[in-house]
Design a protein around this motif. Sequence first.
Motif, PDB file in Angstrom:
ATOM      1  N   LEU A 291      15.358 -22.413 -47.156  1.00 21.10           N
ATOM      2  CA  LEU A 291      16.330 -23.615 -46.901  1.00 21.10           C
ATOM      3  C   LEU A 291      16.059 -24.659 -47.706  1.00 21.10           C
ATOM      4  CD1 LEU A 291      16.248 -23.448 -42.877  1.00 21.10           C
ATOM      5  CD2 LEU A 291      18.038 -22.789 -44.372  1.00 21.10           C
ATOM      6  N   CYS A 292      15.045 -25.185 -48.082  1.00 19.02           N
ATOM      7  CA  CYS A 292      14.710 -26.283 -48.977  1.00 19.02           C
ATOM      8  C   CYS A 292      15.334 -25.898 -50.551  1.00 19.02           C
ATOM      9  CB  CYS A 292      13.139 -26.635 -49.089  1.00 19.02           C
ATOM     10  SG  CYS A 292      12.415 -27.230 -47.949  1.00 19.02           S
ATOM     11  N   GLU A 293      15.294 -24.719 -50.969  1.00 18.48           N
ATOM     12  CA  GLU A 293      16.121 -24.122 -52.078  1.00 18.48           C
ATOM     13  C   GLU A 293      17.395 -24.302 -52.239  1.00 18.48           C
ATOM     14  OE1 GLU A 293      14.314 -20.339 -53.117  1.00 18.48           O
ATOM     15  OE2 GLU A 293      12.275 -21.127 -53.673  1.00 18.48           O
ATOM     16  N   LYS A 294      17.905 -23.964 -50.894  1.00 18.27           N
ATOM     17  CA  LYS A 294      19.401 -23.976 -50.912  1.00 18.27           C
ATOM     18  C   LYS A 294      19.808 -25.351 -50.740  1.00 18.27           C
ATOM     19  CE  LYS A 294      22.885 -21.707 -47.632  1.00 18.27           C
ATOM     20  NZ  LYS A 294      23.022 -20.977 -46.735  1.00 18.27           N
ATOM     21  N   ALA A 295      19.227 -26.285 -50.123  1.00 19.51           N
ATOM     22  CA  ALA A 295      19.474 -27.622 -49.887  1.00 19.51           C
ATOM     23  C   ALA A 295      19.055 -28.362 -51.073  1.00 19.51           C
ATOM     24  CB  ALA A 295      18.747 -28.329 -48.790  1.00 19.51           C
ATOM     25  N   GLU A 296      18.238 -27.974 -52.030  1.00 19.18           N
ATOM     26  CA  GLU A 296      18.024 -28.753 -53.480  1.00 19.18           C
ATOM     27  C   GLU A 296      17.186 -29.860 -53.011  1.00 19.18           C
ATOM     28  OE1 GLU A 296      21.660 -29.255 -55.320  1.00 19.18           O
ATOM     29  OE2 GLU A 296      21.782 -27.423 -56.236  1.00 19.18           O
ATOM     30  N   VAL A 297      16.113 -29.739 -52.077  1.00 22.88           N
ATOM     31  CA  VAL A 297      15.186 -30.702 -51.877  1.00 22.88           C
ATOM     32  C   VAL A 297      13.686 -30.204 -52.111  1.00 22.88           C
ATOM     33  CG1 VAL A 297      16.583 -31.632 -50.162  1.00 22.88           C
ATOM     34  CG2 VAL A 297      14.849 -30.266 -49.262  1.00 22.88           C
ATOM     35  N   GLY A 298      12.801 -30.961 -52.194  1.00 24.11           N
ATOM     36  CA  GLY A 298      11.431 -30.575 -52.371  1.00 24.11           C
ATOM     37  C   GLY A 298      10.831 -29.783 -51.307  1.00 24.11           C
ATOM     38  N   TYR A 299      10.219 -28.716 -51.462  1.00 24.32           N
ATOM     39  CA  TYR A 299       9.648 -27.816 -50.404  1.00 24.32           C
ATOM     40  C   TYR A 299       8.779 -28.425 -49.494  1.00 24.32           C
ATOM     41  CZ  TYR A 299       7.298 -24.200 -48.005  1.00 24.32           C
ATOM     42  OH  TYR A 299       6.416 -23.231 -47.174  1.00 24.32           O
ATOM     43  N   PHE A 300       8.877 -28.472 -48.252  1.00 26.84           N
ATOM     44  CA  PHE A 300       8.185 -28.781 -47.067  1.00 26.84           C
ATOM     45  C   PHE A 300       8.225 -27.784 -45.963  1.00 26.84           C
ATOM     46  CE2 PHE A 300      12.366 -30.740 -46.174  1.00 26.84           C
ATOM     47  CZ  PHE A 300      12.522 -30.672 -44.979  1.00 26.84           C
ATOM     48  N   ARG A 301       7.131 -27.567 -45.257  1.00 28.29           N
ATOM     49  CA  ARG A 301       7.310 -26.890 -44.041  1.00 28.29           C
ATOM     50  C   ARG A 301       7.514 -27.640 -42.748  1.00 28.29           C
ATOM     51  NH1 ARG A 301       2.182 -23.039 -44.259  1.00 28.29           N
ATOM     52  NH2 ARG A 301       3.376 -22.318 -42.167  1.00 28.29           N
ATOM     53  N   PHE A 302       7.467 -26.838 -41.464  1.00 25.81           N
ATOM     54  CA  PHE A 302       7.914 -27.793 -40.276  1.00 25.81           C
ATOM     55  C   PHE A 302       6.967 -28.821 -39.931  1.00 25.81           C
ATOM     56  CE2 PHE A 302       8.916 -22.823 -39.485  1.00 25.81           C
ATOM     57  CZ  PHE A 302      10.355 -23.224 -39.220  1.00 25.81           C
ATOM     58  N   HIS A 303       5.816 -28.649 -40.308  1.00 28.72           N
ATOM     59  CA  HIS A 303       4.838 -29.983 -39.641  1.00 28.72           C
ATOM     60  C   HIS A 303       5.240 -31.371 -40.240  1.00 28.72           C
ATOM     61  CE1 HIS A 303       1.527 -30.476 -37.243  1.00 28.72           C
ATOM     62  NE2 HIS A 303       1.061 -31.459 -38.118  1.00 28.72           N
ATOM     63  N   PRO A 304       5.637 -31.244 -41.556  1.00 24.88           N
ATOM     64  CA  PRO A 304       6.100 -32.844 -42.104  1.00 24.88           C
ATOM     65  C   PRO A 304       7.159 -33.216 -41.114  1.00 24.88           C
ATOM     66  CG  PRO A 304       5.454 -31.374 -44.029  1.00 24.88           C
ATOM     67  CD  PRO A 304       5.393 -30.298 -42.813  1.00 24.88           C
ATOM     68  N   ILE A 305       7.697 -32.609 -40.636  1.00 24.79           N
ATOM     69  CA  ILE A 305       8.972 -33.076 -39.660  1.00 24.79           C
ATOM     70  C   ILE A 305       8.401 -34.119 -38.688  1.00 24.79           C
ATOM     71  CG2 ILE A 305      10.900 -32.636 -38.218  1.00 24.79           C
ATOM     72  CD1 ILE A 305      11.285 -29.862 -39.533  1.00 24.79           C
ATOM     73  N   ARG A 306       7.311 -33.625 -38.074  1.00 27.43           N
ATOM     74  CA  ARG A 306       6.577 -34.581 -36.995  1.00 27.43           C
ATOM     75  C   ARG A 306       6.091 -35.901 -37.894  1.00 27.43           C
ATOM     76  NH1 ARG A 306       3.812 -32.908 -32.600  1.00 27.43           N
ATOM     77  NH2 ARG A 306       1.709 -33.582 -33.410  1.00 27.43           N
ATOM     78  N   HIS A 307       5.911 -35.410 -39.069  1.00 26.80           N
ATOM     79  CA  HIS A 307       5.167 -36.955 -39.794  1.00 26.80           C
ATOM     80  C   HIS A 307       6.328 -37.687 -40.105  1.00 26.80           C
ATOM     81  CE1 HIS A 307       1.072 -35.438 -41.113  1.00 26.80           C
ATOM     82  NE2 HIS A 307       1.481 -34.442 -40.410  1.00 26.80           N
ATOM     83  N   SER A 308       7.696 -37.164 -40.616  1.00 29.79           N
ATOM     84  CA  SER A 308       8.654 -38.012 -40.727  1.00 29.79           C
ATOM     85  C   SER A 308       9.128 -38.769 -39.577  1.00 29.79           C
ATOM     86  CB  SER A 308       9.772 -37.247 -41.562  1.00 29.79           C
ATOM     87  OG  SER A 308      10.951 -37.969 -41.783  1.00 29.79           O
TER      88      SER A 308
END
Length: 378
Positions: A291-308
């Motif tokens: 999904l990150c490649e498709k959206a052309e954003v830096g790779y992140f996994r699920f856990h950083p969504i909590r941090h964000s």
Amino acid sequence: MSVYLVKGKGWRYDFTKNGVRHTATWFRLKADAQKAEAKKREELEQEQELEPEPPQHMQTEVVKTPTDMAFLDLVNRRLDHVKAYNSQRHYTDYLYLAKRWVKLWGKLLVNQISQDMLMAFLFERTKVSNITANKELRYLRATFRFGIQNKCVQVDPTEEISFFPTEEIVRMVPSSAEIDRVIAAAEPDTQDYLWTMRDTLARVSEVNRLTWNDVDFNARHVILYTRKRKGGSLTPRKVLMTNKLFEVLSRRYAARDKTKPWVFWHTYWDNKTGERVQGPYRDRKRIMKTLCEKAEVGYFRFHPIRHSGATLMDNNNVPLGAIQKILGHRNRSTTELYLHSMDKSDREAMETFERARERESHTESHTESQTKRAAENG
């Protein structure tokens, strides 16, 4: 603890006598396991009594050796414990590492595994990274100490091994816009999954565990369960629904399969049964990279969504205690680690520094100018 419960399987007895492990599974009641253990110990005592005593001239002094067991048996017993008392993710991580250890030392007794052997292994793992080697060391140390605690072994060859130095790095925390782009790149079912994670600040395991019984549309909250507590017990917490989450879950509830209790589930191949089965997700590691490649954003996994999400609330003056409660942290210090923002005092300190620096530079420049003019006029 020679008799213990393995959740979902039953009671088991497990003890070592004269360097030999004796175990049997699975008993429905603890009393049954205790009776079976007592019977086995009695049989061993009788066998020992029946052994003929050697002639006097052949008798040698018997030297008792420390309790020991096969390394493979120790690992399996530790895995049983982790599966019963910890999260599925922790068990999966442990199993992944344990398979590597067993290939190296599975045929050895614990007391045959030396510190030098472990150091050679860990140095090899530093070729991946020091963080990787340190993880191996933490899990190995936990395994040996588990054996000591349960009186299976008496040695911990990791005791004198120090952790490797590492460099602390700031984790990549995605912005709201980047998360929006990743969600937009996903299929509808995955979009709902990501929105649920984003608007509850939940852990992956908590979303995977979510059932419709945990969703209260009248009170507009969901109940999340985590094992991030000592002892591994599932601990619940309530998180209020945002309007977006209410819309997502209401739509899914209306279209749900009433035979499935889970909010999110899939059909997958079960290696144990050799059949296709249906059940909740365990992990979805691979999907985020795609999904990150498709959206052309830096790779992140699920856990950083909590941090964000935590950082976003902190930047908008949400009290730290409220953020801590939503994240399900017992300690305030854990929540503070999630906040990748500079607080007001940090900004004020830098502004004061800048003003002082500019003022001092201006004063020094003015003094130098006066000195230069005086020299020219002199």
